[in-house]
Motif scaffolding. Sequence first.
Motif, mmCIF file in Angstrom:
data_model
loop_
_atom_site.group_PDB
_atom_site.id
_atom_site.type_symbol
_atom_site.label_atom_id
_atom_site.label_comp_id
_atom_site.label_asym_id
_atom_site.label_seq_id
_atom_site.Cartn_x
_atom_site.Cartn_y
_atom_site.Cartn_z
ATOM 1 N N ARG A 115 143.672 3.165 0.586
ATOM 2 C CA ARG A 115 143.955 4.321 1.829
ATOM 3 C C ARG A 115 145.203 4.666 1.686
ATOM 4 N NH1 ARG A 115 145.568 5.515 6.711
ATOM 5 N NH2 ARG A 115 144.211 6.970 8.063
ATOM 6 N N HIS A 116 145.934 5.934 1.941
ATOM 7 C CA HIS A 116 146.993 6.298 1.718
ATOM 8 C C HIS A 116 147.379 6.259 2.441
ATOM 9 C CE1 HIS A 116 145.900 8.250 -2.343
ATOM 10 N NE2 HIS A 116 146.845 8.500 -2.794
ATOM 11 N N SER A 117 148.812 5.820 2.456
ATOM 12 C CA SER A 117 149.542 5.500 3.804
ATOM 13 C C SER A 117 149.698 6.315 4.856
ATOM 14 C CB SER A 117 151.146 4.795 3.577
ATOM 15 O OG SER A 117 151.970 6.110 3.216
ATOM 16 N N ASP A 118 150.495 6.881 5.791
ATOM 17 C CA ASP A 118 150.881 7.928 6.717
ATOM 18 C C ASP A 118 151.656 8.882 6.104
ATOM 19 O OD1 ASP A 118 148.359 7.272 8.684
ATOM 20 O OD2 ASP A 118 150.067 6.308 10.031
ATOM 21 N N ASN A 119 152.697 7.979 5.398
ATOM 22 C CA ASN A 119 153.937 8.709 5.489
ATOM 23 C C ASN A 119 153.300 10.007 3.982
ATOM 24 O OD1 ASN A 119 155.783 8.257 7.373
ATOM 25 N ND2 ASN A 119 156.915 6.176 5.410
ATOM 26 N N ALA A 120 152.605 9.275 2.976
ATOM 27 C CA ALA A 120 152.309 9.850 2.507
ATOM 28 C C ALA A 120 151.385 11.119 2.721
ATOM 29 C CB ALA A 120 150.756 9.043 0.908
ATOM 30 N N ARG A 121 150.668 10.746 3.621
ATOM 31 C CA ARG A 121 149.347 12.187 3.352
ATOM 32 C C ARG A 121 150.416 13.086 5.074
ATOM 33 N NH1 ARG A 121 144.283 10.953 6.081
ATOM 34 N NH2 ARG A 121 144.101 8.048 4.520
ATOM 35 N N ARG A 122 151.497 12.343 5.549
ATOM 36 C CA ARG A 122 152.998 14.028 5.639
ATOM 37 C C ARG A 122 153.188 14.411 4.631
ATOM 38 N NH1 ARG A 122 153.813 8.646 9.351
ATOM 39 N NH2 ARG A 122 153.011 9.336 11.643
ATOM 40 N N TRP A 123 153.671 13.983 3.875
ATOM 41 C CA TRP A 123 154.592 13.921 2.413
ATOM 42 C C TRP A 123 153.701 15.216 1.467
ATOM 43 C CZ3 TRP A 123 159.203 12.559 0.662
ATOM 44 C CH2 TRP A 123 159.688 13.662 -0.601
ATOM 45 N N LEU A 124 152.269 15.195 1.759
ATOM 46 C CA LEU A 124 151.666 15.944 1.342
ATOM 47 C C LEU A 124 151.680 16.861 2.289
ATOM 48 C CD1 LEU A 124 149.440 16.752 -0.563
ATOM 49 C CD2 LEU A 124 147.832 16.103 1.226
ATOM 50 N N GLU A 125 152.005 17.433 3.313
ATOM 51 C CA GLU A 125 152.080 18.328 4.477
ATOM 52 C C GLU A 125 153.374 19.499 3.489
ATOM 53 O OE1 GLU A 125 150.061 20.158 6.400
ATOM 54 O OE2 GLU A 125 148.411 18.892 5.134
ATOM 55 N N GLN A 126 154.001 19.004 3.289
ATOM 56 C CA GLN A 126 155.657 19.602 2.845
ATOM 57 C C GLN A 126 154.799 20.101 1.582
ATOM 58 O OE1 GLN A 126 159.248 16.874 2.760
ATOM 59 N NE2 GLN A 126 157.472 16.164 2.191
ATOM 60 N N TYR A 127 153.650 20.284 0.683
ATOM 61 C CA TYR A 127 153.484 21.242 0.303
ATOM 62 C C TYR A 127 152.094 22.203 0.165
ATOM 63 C CZ TYR A 127 156.100 18.090 -2.870
ATOM 64 O OH TYR A 127 156.621 17.275 -2.937
ATOM 65 N N TYR A 128 152.118 22.161 1.710
ATOM 66 C CA TYR A 128 150.705 22.864 2.109
ATOM 67 C C TYR A 128 151.519 24.959 1.807
ATOM 68 C CZ TYR A 128 148.483 25.611 5.574
ATOM 69 O OH TYR A 128 147.895 27.277 6.148
ATOM 70 N N VAL A 129 150.763 25.929 1.538
ATOM 71 C CA VAL A 129 150.825 27.053 1.033
ATOM 72 C C VAL A 129 150.060 27.481 1.511
ATOM 73 C CG1 VAL A 129 151.952 26.656 -1.249
ATOM 74 C CG2 VAL A 129 149.377 26.493 -1.292
ATOM 75 N N GLY A 130 148.712 27.220 2.096
ATOM 76 C CA GLY A 130 148.210 28.618 3.060
ATOM 77 C C GLY A 130 146.150 27.694 2.698
ATOM 78 N N ASP A 131 145.363 28.725 3.072
ATOM 79 C CA ASP A 131 144.580 28.158 3.666
ATOM 80 C C ASP A 131 143.385 29.230 2.587
ATOM 81 O OD1 ASP A 131 144.594 26.729 5.595
ATOM 82 O OD2 ASP A 131 144.907 28.313 6.986
ATOM 83 N N LEU A 132 142.483 27.924 2.018
ATOM 84 C CA LEU A 132 141.543 28.598 0.621
ATOM 85 C C LEU A 132 140.023 29.702 1.698
ATOM 86 C CD1 LEU A 132 140.366 28.833 -1.648
ATOM 87 C CD2 LEU A 132 138.862 27.078 -0.846
#
Length: 414
Positions: A115-132
């Motif tokens: 299971r990915h850590s909470d920090n890893a999940r927050r890190w993912l949000e830095q690459y958010y570009v929009g919605d499908l």
Amino acid sequence: MGARHANEQVRRRLTSQGGSGSGDVRGALGGRGAYAQASSCELRSPAMAPAPPPAASFSPAEVQRRLAAGACWVRCGARLYDLTGFVRHHPGGEQLLRERAGQDVSADLDGPPHRHSDNARRWLEQYYVGDLQGDPQGSVENGAVTSASTQKTDPAMEPKLKAVDWDKDLVDWQKPLLWQVGHLGEKYDEWVHQPVTRPIRLFHSDLVEALSKTVWYSVPIIWVPLMLYLSWSYYRTLAQGNVRLFMSFTTEYSVAMPESTFPGLFMLGLLLWSLVEYLIHRFLFHMKPPNDSYYLIMLHFVMHGQHHKAPFDESRLVFPPVPASLVIAFFYVFLRLILPEAVGGTVFAGGLLGYVIYDMIHYYLHFGSPHKGSYLYHLKAHHVKHHFAHQQSEPMLRKKRSHRNKKPVHHNEE
């Protein structure tokens, strides 16, 4: 004047945001570093990337065009993330992310294999570009959205999956950070362990700022020639046969140090460096500065906190030559004072090689892509966990322990 202005601004931010705990660091839970504009697949520098348009949306065909151009986009539910600039940093290897391009990775975040850590999940949000656009329950393949039995985004993570508003962070990212972090007080520990992808500026002076950064190859270019020169010079001194240990204490029990002792002394220096580095890293770099100490918080941030705040700022991954020279000179003088020159110099040369190897491995663990299953592959995975999972602030750990200790209440029915 600049430092005082930044300090006052931080005080105003802290005052306006109050002491609501983790909610005060919502701006530090991610970054805009790797946003891609809708009109281009080109990945921009974190420092130069403009904010994407609000509520950006992409059709499946548009996402497929980007995938065909070599981009690596994934999604969680309907949220799209451009991981093109992150694939070679991924501890599980680039191939794992490439294989999931265009797919929903919600289930992968929860494992297996872990299971990915909470920090890893927050890190993912830095690459958010929009919605499908359209039905989010599917993967983007062959230019269309096809149905797939994928899980929705973890509801427990939904409140944390938000774009970052840098203007509401605890510090002003448009100004040098070193003079601001001291005012964070009890919020510093949690803030510094929420990584971001953007580069960090520490000082107001351009000259001092430049001296606080360096490229990775400056380390071998500067220190390997010095190590080789010292090794050859002190080997020749030992070969003369007139070097004896403990001569400053006694002549009767002094020990001769011929050239055959050179390899052992050199290896001793290398091993001593490993021990010293561990002790410094464990007890100095990862100390928790007192909440009420402005200067100790600053010292912690400039020594190591900056690296945990921006772990992929490649200009701050190895020790800059100027401050490194001061530390290296200290160890050289110390060894010269307690040991004969040739003995202390040989030990120092071995330690210097150990430092170079350490810094090069550290850089590779952040930016290299080791072969899956290799020792460096497992070392990279462990090191990334050090940044994203192991190094969590005390408030975060207390919340996790509290959550685990909660037990369901059963009401007796009569």
